[in-house]
Design a protein around this motif. Structure first.
Motif, PDB file in Angstrom:
ATOM      1  N   VAL A  18     -21.627 -29.733 111.812  1.00 16.04           N
ATOM      2  CA  VAL A  18     -22.482 -28.738 111.138  1.00 16.04           C
ATOM      3  C   VAL A  18     -22.425 -28.827 109.608  1.00 16.04           C
ATOM      4  CG1 VAL A  18     -22.385 -27.114 113.078  1.00 16.04           C
ATOM      5  CG2 VAL A  18     -20.693 -26.944 111.230  1.00 16.04           C
ATOM      6  N   ARG A  19     -21.567 -29.661 109.091  1.00 14.26           N
ATOM      7  CA  ARG A  19     -21.338 -29.715 107.646  1.00 14.26           C
ATOM      8  C   ARG A  19     -22.614 -29.961 106.844  1.00 14.26           C
ATOM      9  NH1 ARG A  19     -19.850 -33.739 103.641  1.00 14.26           N
ATOM     10  NH2 ARG A  19     -18.635 -32.722 102.011  1.00 14.26           N
ATOM     11  N   ASP A  20     -23.429 -30.914 107.262  1.00 10.18           N
ATOM     12  CA  ASP A  20     -24.633 -31.232 106.500  1.00 10.18           C
ATOM     13  C   ASP A  20     -25.592 -30.049 106.403  1.00 10.18           C
ATOM     14  OD1 ASP A  20     -23.734 -33.760 105.921  1.00 10.18           O
ATOM     15  OD2 ASP A  20     -24.896 -34.733 107.512  1.00 10.18           O
ATOM     16  N   ARG A  21     -25.603 -29.197 107.421  1.00  7.04           N
ATOM     17  CA  ARG A  21     -26.469 -28.006 107.376  1.00  7.04           C
ATOM     18  C   ARG A  21     -25.848 -26.893 106.555  1.00  7.04           C
ATOM     19  NH1 ARG A  21     -27.764 -28.205 113.630  1.00  7.04           N
ATOM     20  NH2 ARG A  21     -25.527 -28.273 113.502  1.00  7.04           N
ATOM     21  N   LEU A  22     -24.523 -26.770 106.609  1.00  6.95           N
ATOM     22  CA  LEU A  22     -23.851 -25.684 105.892  1.00  6.95           C
ATOM     23  C   LEU A  22     -23.658 -25.969 104.406  1.00  6.95           C
ATOM     24  CD1 LEU A  22     -21.034 -24.652 108.393  1.00  6.95           C
ATOM     25  CD2 LEU A  22     -23.196 -23.475 107.931  1.00  6.95           C
ATOM     26  N   ARG A  23     -23.475 -27.220 104.059  1.00  2.95           N
ATOM     27  CA  ARG A  23     -23.128 -27.588 102.688  1.00  2.95           C
ATOM     28  C   ARG A  23     -24.113 -27.035 101.647  1.00  2.95           C
ATOM     29  NH1 ARG A  23     -22.884 -32.112  99.080  1.00  2.95           N
ATOM     30  NH2 ARG A  23     -20.818 -32.130  98.147  1.00  2.95           N
TER      31      ARG A  23
END
Length: 193
Positions: A18-23
């Motif tokens: 999920v990092r790419d969406r949360l960043r």
């Protein structure tokens, strides 16, 4: 403010998914909480969201899987979250040239006695983390707290609107002022609300 609990931390593999969406969300959160005081001091006012993101990023960077190491990160970043009636910030002392930065970190010894939150007519001294202080040089990253002394969200917005809310430095080697206004003031008021 609520502290981060271990069960709120994602497993490394889950965070990677999920990092790419949360960043972008967390970058935006940090930007709206950033204050420049002169050319060399940058404050990022912390809250549970910024602390959570830092924990997740540290776990990712260090590829942590040991529960004791993860708990240590949680405990460390929970210290950054302000308690009721205060603001807490990470202070970055920034100089582009490493030699200039090293010299400045020696010159700025004693900064902890020269940093203030201006609230209307009052000047409230910043509280620094003593573990980061030295008589020979200061760290380029500091953790500071400011008491709001009974200022609630509505009063904070009112003072910000009048230009009466600021962080000030009056160190002999660095004098600067950064006004807390607009989006930053709104973000801090949300924390108090």
């Amino acid at each position: 403010m609520k502290k981060i609990a271990p069960d709120e931390i994602l497993a490394l593999a889950d965070y990677e998914r999920v990092r790419d969406r949360l960043r972008p969300l967390f970058i935006h959160e940090k930007e709206r909480r950033r204050l420049h005081v002169g050319s060399h001091l940058t404050f990022i006012f912390e809250n549970p969201q910024t602390a959570w993101y830092q924990i997740e990023e540290m776990i990712r960077t260090e590829k942590m899987t040991d529960s004791a190491a993860i708990q240590h990160e949680i405990d460390t970043y929970n210290e950054l979250i302000p308690v009721e009636g205060e603001l807490a910030a990470t202070l970055l002392i920034e100089y582009a040239d490493p030699r200039e930065r090293d010299a400045a970190l020696i010159r700025l010894v004693g900064l902890e006695r020269h940093l203030w939150l201006r609230i209307g007519e009052k000047r409230i001294a910043a509280r620094f983390d003593d573990r980061q202080m030295s008589d020979e040089r200061i760290s380029a990253v500091q953790f500071v707290r400011f008491s709001l002394e009974g200022v609630d969200a509505a009063r904070l917005i009112e003072l910000a609107g009048k230009g009466e809310l600021a962080v000030e430095a009056d160190h002999p080697s660095l004098a600067a002022r950064g006004e807390i206004a607009g989006l930053l003031a709104s973000s801090l008021a949300e924390d108090l609300g």
